[in-house]
Scaffold this motif. Structure first.
Motif, PDB file in Angstrom:
ATOM      1  N   PHE A 179     -13.258   2.863 -12.613  1.00  0.00           N
ATOM      2  CA  PHE A 179     -12.797   1.534 -13.012  1.00  0.00           C
ATOM      3  C   PHE A 179     -11.383   1.687 -13.554  1.00  0.00           C
ATOM      4  O   PHE A 179     -11.165   1.891 -14.750  1.00  0.00           O
ATOM      5  CB  PHE A 179     -13.736   0.929 -14.048  1.00  0.00           C
ATOM      6  CG  PHE A 179     -13.418  -0.505 -14.405  1.00  0.00           C
ATOM      7  CD1 PHE A 179     -12.981  -1.405 -13.441  1.00  0.00           C
ATOM      8  CD2 PHE A 179     -13.556  -0.957 -15.707  1.00  0.00           C
ATOM      9  CE1 PHE A 179     -12.689  -2.728 -13.759  1.00  0.00           C
ATOM     10  CE2 PHE A 179     -13.274  -2.277 -16.041  1.00  0.00           C
ATOM     11  CZ  PHE A 179     -12.837  -3.162 -15.059  1.00  0.00           C
ATOM     12  N   THR A 180     -10.413   1.587 -12.675  1.00  0.00           N
ATOM     13  CA  THR A 180      -9.027   1.918 -12.989  1.00  0.00           C
ATOM     14  C   THR A 180      -8.419   1.014 -14.048  1.00  0.00           C
ATOM     15  O   THR A 180      -7.488   1.414 -14.750  1.00  0.00           O
ATOM     16  CB  THR A 180      -8.177   1.846 -11.699  1.00  0.00           C
ATOM     17  OG1 THR A 180      -8.893   2.477 -10.639  1.00  0.00           O
ATOM     18  CG2 THR A 180      -6.860   2.551 -11.876  1.00  0.00           C
ATOM     19  N   LEU A 181      -8.910  -0.202 -14.197  1.00  0.00           N
ATOM     20  CA  LEU A 181      -8.322  -1.149 -15.135  1.00  0.00           C
ATOM     21  C   LEU A 181      -8.676  -0.874 -16.595  1.00  0.00           C
ATOM     22  O   LEU A 181      -8.077  -1.466 -17.498  1.00  0.00           O
ATOM     23  CB  LEU A 181      -8.764  -2.576 -14.801  1.00  0.00           C
ATOM     24  CG  LEU A 181      -8.477  -3.106 -13.398  1.00  0.00           C
ATOM     25  CD1 LEU A 181      -8.874  -4.576 -13.319  1.00  0.00           C
ATOM     26  CD2 LEU A 181      -7.029  -2.914 -13.013  1.00  0.00           C
ATOM     27  N   MET A 182      -9.613   0.013 -16.854  1.00  0.00           N
ATOM     28  CA  MET A 182     -10.162   0.138 -18.203  1.00  0.00           C
ATOM     29  C   MET A 182      -9.106   0.392 -19.288  1.00  0.00           C
ATOM     30  O   MET A 182      -9.130  -0.262 -20.344  1.00  0.00           O
ATOM     31  CB  MET A 182     -11.241   1.216 -18.248  1.00  0.00           C
ATOM     32  CG  MET A 182     -12.092   1.161 -19.511  1.00  0.00           C
ATOM     33  SD  MET A 182     -13.443   2.335 -19.517  1.00  0.00           S
ATOM     34  CE  MET A 182     -14.400   1.762 -18.104  1.00  0.00           C
ATOM     35  N   PRO A 183      -8.155   1.316 -19.098  1.00  0.00           N
ATOM     36  CA  PRO A 183      -7.159   1.517 -20.165  1.00  0.00           C
ATOM     37  C   PRO A 183      -6.321   0.276 -20.462  1.00  0.00           C
ATOM     38  O   PRO A 183      -5.979   0.029 -21.621  1.00  0.00           O
ATOM     39  CB  PRO A 183      -6.290   2.653 -19.615  1.00  0.00           C
ATOM     40  CG  PRO A 183      -7.223   3.430 -18.737  1.00  0.00           C
ATOM     41  CD  PRO A 183      -8.054   2.364 -18.061  1.00  0.00           C
ATOM     42  N   LEU A 184      -6.004  -0.520 -19.417  1.00  0.00           N
ATOM     43  CA  LEU A 184      -5.257  -1.748 -19.661  1.00  0.00           C
ATOM     44  C   LEU A 184      -6.115  -2.775 -20.410  1.00  0.00           C
ATOM     45  O   LEU A 184      -5.616  -3.515 -21.263  1.00  0.00           O
ATOM     46  CB  LEU A 184      -4.773  -2.349 -18.344  1.00  0.00           C
ATOM     47  CG  LEU A 184      -3.454  -1.803 -17.785  1.00  0.00           C
ATOM     48  CD1 LEU A 184      -3.186  -2.393 -16.403  1.00  0.00           C
ATOM     49  CD2 LEU A 184      -2.300  -2.094 -18.727  1.00  0.00           C
ATOM     50  N   LEU A 185      -7.400  -2.816 -20.091  1.00  0.00           N
ATOM     51  CA  LEU A 185      -8.281  -3.806 -20.710  1.00  0.00           C
ATOM     52  C   LEU A 185      -8.677  -3.437 -22.130  1.00  0.00           C
ATOM     53  O   LEU A 185      -8.830  -4.311 -22.987  1.00  0.00           O
ATOM     54  CB  LEU A 185      -9.545  -3.978 -19.864  1.00  0.00           C
ATOM     55  CG  LEU A 185      -9.357  -4.560 -18.462  1.00  0.00           C
ATOM     56  CD1 LEU A 185     -10.675  -4.538 -17.695  1.00  0.00           C
ATOM     57  CD2 LEU A 185      -8.802  -5.976 -18.528  1.00  0.00           C
ATOM     58  N   THR A 186      -8.851  -2.138 -22.384  1.00  0.00           N
ATOM     59  CA  THR A 186      -9.375  -1.697 -23.681  1.00  0.00           C
ATOM     60  C   THR A 186      -8.328  -1.060 -24.590  1.00  0.00           C
ATOM     61  O   THR A 186      -8.544  -0.960 -25.796  1.00  0.00           O
ATOM     62  CB  THR A 186     -10.507  -0.672 -23.481  1.00  0.00           C
ATOM     63  OG1 THR A 186      -9.963   0.528 -22.905  1.00  0.00           O
ATOM     64  CG2 THR A 186     -11.597  -1.236 -22.572  1.00  0.00           C
ATOM     65  N   GLY A 187      -7.236  -0.580 -24.014  1.00  0.00           N
ATOM     66  CA  GLY A 187      -6.240   0.147 -24.795  1.00  0.00           C
ATOM     67  C   GLY A 187      -6.533   1.623 -24.922  1.00  0.00           C
ATOM     68  O   GLY A 187      -5.696   2.391 -25.403  1.00  0.00           O
ATOM     69  N   HIS A 188      -7.711   2.053 -24.487  1.00  0.00           N
ATOM     70  CA  HIS A 188      -8.092   3.458 -24.594  1.00  0.00           C
ATOM     71  C   HIS A 188      -7.743   4.212 -23.308  1.00  0.00           C
ATOM     72  O   HIS A 188      -7.987   3.725 -22.201  1.00  0.00           O
ATOM     73  CB  HIS A 188      -9.592   3.587 -24.860  1.00  0.00           C
ATOM     74  CG  HIS A 188     -10.036   2.933 -26.133  1.00  0.00           C
ATOM     75  ND1 HIS A 188      -9.632   3.360 -27.379  1.00  0.00           N
ATOM     76  CD2 HIS A 188     -10.848   1.872 -26.357  1.00  0.00           C
ATOM     77  CE1 HIS A 188     -10.164   2.602 -28.304  1.00  0.00           C
ATOM     78  NE2 HIS A 188     -10.913   1.680 -27.713  1.00  0.00           N
ATOM     79  N   GLY A 189      -7.179   5.397 -23.439  1.00  0.00           N
ATOM     80  CA  GLY A 189      -6.875   6.231 -22.280  1.00  0.00           C
ATOM     81  C   GLY A 189      -5.552   5.924 -21.612  1.00  0.00           C
ATOM     82  O   GLY A 189      -5.301   6.371 -20.490  1.00  0.00           O
ATOM     83  N   ARG A 190      -4.680   5.179 -22.277  1.00  0.00           N
ATOM     84  CA  ARG A 190      -3.408   4.825 -21.642  1.00  0.00           C
ATOM     85  C   ARG A 190      -2.507   6.046 -21.450  1.00  0.00           C
ATOM     86  O   ARG A 190      -1.757   6.118 -20.480  1.00  0.00           O
ATOM     87  CB  ARG A 190      -2.698   3.741 -22.457  1.00  0.00           C
ATOM     88  CG  ARG A 190      -3.410   2.396 -22.384  1.00  0.00           C
ATOM     89  CD  ARG A 190      -2.619   1.293 -23.047  1.00  0.00           C
ATOM     90  NE  ARG A 190      -3.253  -0.013 -22.805  1.00  0.00           N
ATOM     91  CZ  ARG A 190      -2.730  -1.167 -23.174  1.00  0.00           C
ATOM     92  NH1 ARG A 190      -1.560  -1.188 -23.812  1.00  0.00           N
ATOM     93  NH2 ARG A 190      -3.356  -2.304 -22.908  1.00  0.00           N
ATOM     94  N   GLU A 191      -2.573   7.005 -22.362  1.00  0.00           N
ATOM     95  CA  GLU A 191      -1.757   8.206 -22.199  1.00  0.00           C
ATOM     96  C   GLU A 191      -2.102   8.915 -20.895  1.00  0.00           C
ATOM     97  O   GLU A 191      -1.219   9.455 -20.218  1.00  0.00           O
ATOM     98  CB  GLU A 191      -1.962   9.178 -23.366  1.00  0.00           C
ATOM     99  CG  GLU A 191      -1.485   8.676 -24.708  1.00  0.00           C
ATOM    100  CD  GLU A 191      -2.572   7.921 -25.469  1.00  0.00           C
ATOM    101  OE1 GLU A 191      -2.369   7.671 -26.661  1.00  0.00           O
ATOM    102  OE2 GLU A 191      -3.608   7.590 -24.860  1.00  0.00           O
TER     103      GLU A 191
END
Length: 328
Positions: free
Chosen positions: A262-274
């Motif tokens: 689920f590629t959108l997850m960091p944009l949606l949650t803020g987690h894992g953006r690095e």
């Protein structure tokens, strides 16, 4: 600044002047030179992608390439004038890239590869991140693996093939009859899914054992076929479109495993953006070495004909990735 605004679902985007964004802590202000258009963008505009959490009025555009114009506090990796690219917004209520300027989380971007144009760079982030999360993070693809990628000539599959080849795998990719040469050109063995059954190409290319890794970029019946094409016990299926109801029996009877992406997850949650920033940095390394080049549509577009760009993607007539040049 000028931007293409979704004023309501399932209506044309409206191009007009909107207030320019300012940078906050951890952000860089980017003059957007190119914005990739994905099938997901068109679904969001039609109101068919509730999971993207983007409500009108909104500026769409998930991926971009551009030039840093200002640097916010707590950012030390970039400076004014740097060329950057990444998957930076257009979902989760975050401003997208169909605008002249965008304030983006600096964790999400990397320095643009000099070997590629702005348009080419904007065509990479979403597809490459999806491919990396599936092939590397989930399946750990490496030399000696036999990898099957469904939709090898598509926007994601085309990049996935190049990534798997770069990591030393023996790569096979399915496609229509007209895409066979395109697939061969990037180093994979082309499989015409219209001319052979799953059992036939599994027998032909793996002696009936199945592939070590199967990547599904199509969903539906193709994901079901992936469950029967994977290697017994050690095989792994990954899919970015595993959103339907599927029987796990074929996979279970092979003792194999499955992962969703689920590629959108960091944009949606803020987690894992690095991690997304790290992945696009890996894309830049491959691009600089000549091992990663996106397949581009023959025509580029500007904000003034953004509707034509969207229609091209929706119609399926694109010959590669469609890109809009907001400052073009």
């Amino acid at each position: 600044m000028r931007a293409a605004v979704m004023t309501a679902y399932n209506t044309p985007l409206v191009v007009h002047e909107v207030p320019a964004p300012t940078t906050g802590p951890g952000e860089v202000l980017v003059r957007v030179m190119a914005s990739g258009v994905n099938p997901l963008d068109t679904k969001i505009r039609r109101g068919e992608a509730a999971h993207a959490k983007m409500a009108p009025p909104a500026i769409l555009g998930i991926e971009m390439a551009g030039v840093v114009e200002a640097v916010g506090g707590q950012v030390d990796r970039f400076q004014v004038g740097d060329e950057v690219f990444g998957m930076t917004g257009g979902v989760g209520g975050v401003q997208g890239s169909l605008a002249e300027l965008a304030a983006v989380d600096a964790r999400l971007v990397a320095h643009k590869p000099a070997a590629l144009s702005m348009a080419q760079s904007a065509a990479i982030p979403l597809g490459f991140i999806t491919s990396w999360e599936g092939l590397v993070d989930r399946a750990g693809v490496h030399a000696g693996h036999q990898v099957l990628i469904h939709g090898g000539a598509g926007g994601v599959g085309y990049l996935a093939v190049q990534l798997a080849v770069a990591r030393g795998a023996q790569v096979f990719a399915t496609g229509s009859p007209r895409s066979q040469d395109v697939i061969r050109h990037i180093g994979a063995t082309a499989v015409d899914y219209t001319a052979s059954t799953v059992d036939e190409y599994v027998n032909q290319h793996t002696g009936g054992d199945g592939f070590d890794v199967v990547v599904d970029n199509v969903g539906g019946a193709t994901l079901d076929a992936s469950f029967t094409a994977v290697k017994r016990y050690t095989g792994h299926v990954v899919s970015a479109l595993g959103w339907g109801s599927h029987s796990l029996a074929p996979l279970s009877f092979r003792g194999a495993t499955y992962s969703g992406v689920f590629t959108l997850m960091p944009l949606l949650t803020g987690h894992g953006r690095e991690h997304h920033g790290q992945i696009v940095a890996e894309a830049a390394v491959l691009a600089e070495s000549g091992r990663l080049v996106p397949r581009m549509h023959s025509t580029t577009f500007t904000l003034d004909d953004v509707e034509t760009a969207y229609a091209t993607v929706e119609s399926g007539s694109a010959t590669g990735r469609v890109v809009v040049l907001p400052n073009g």
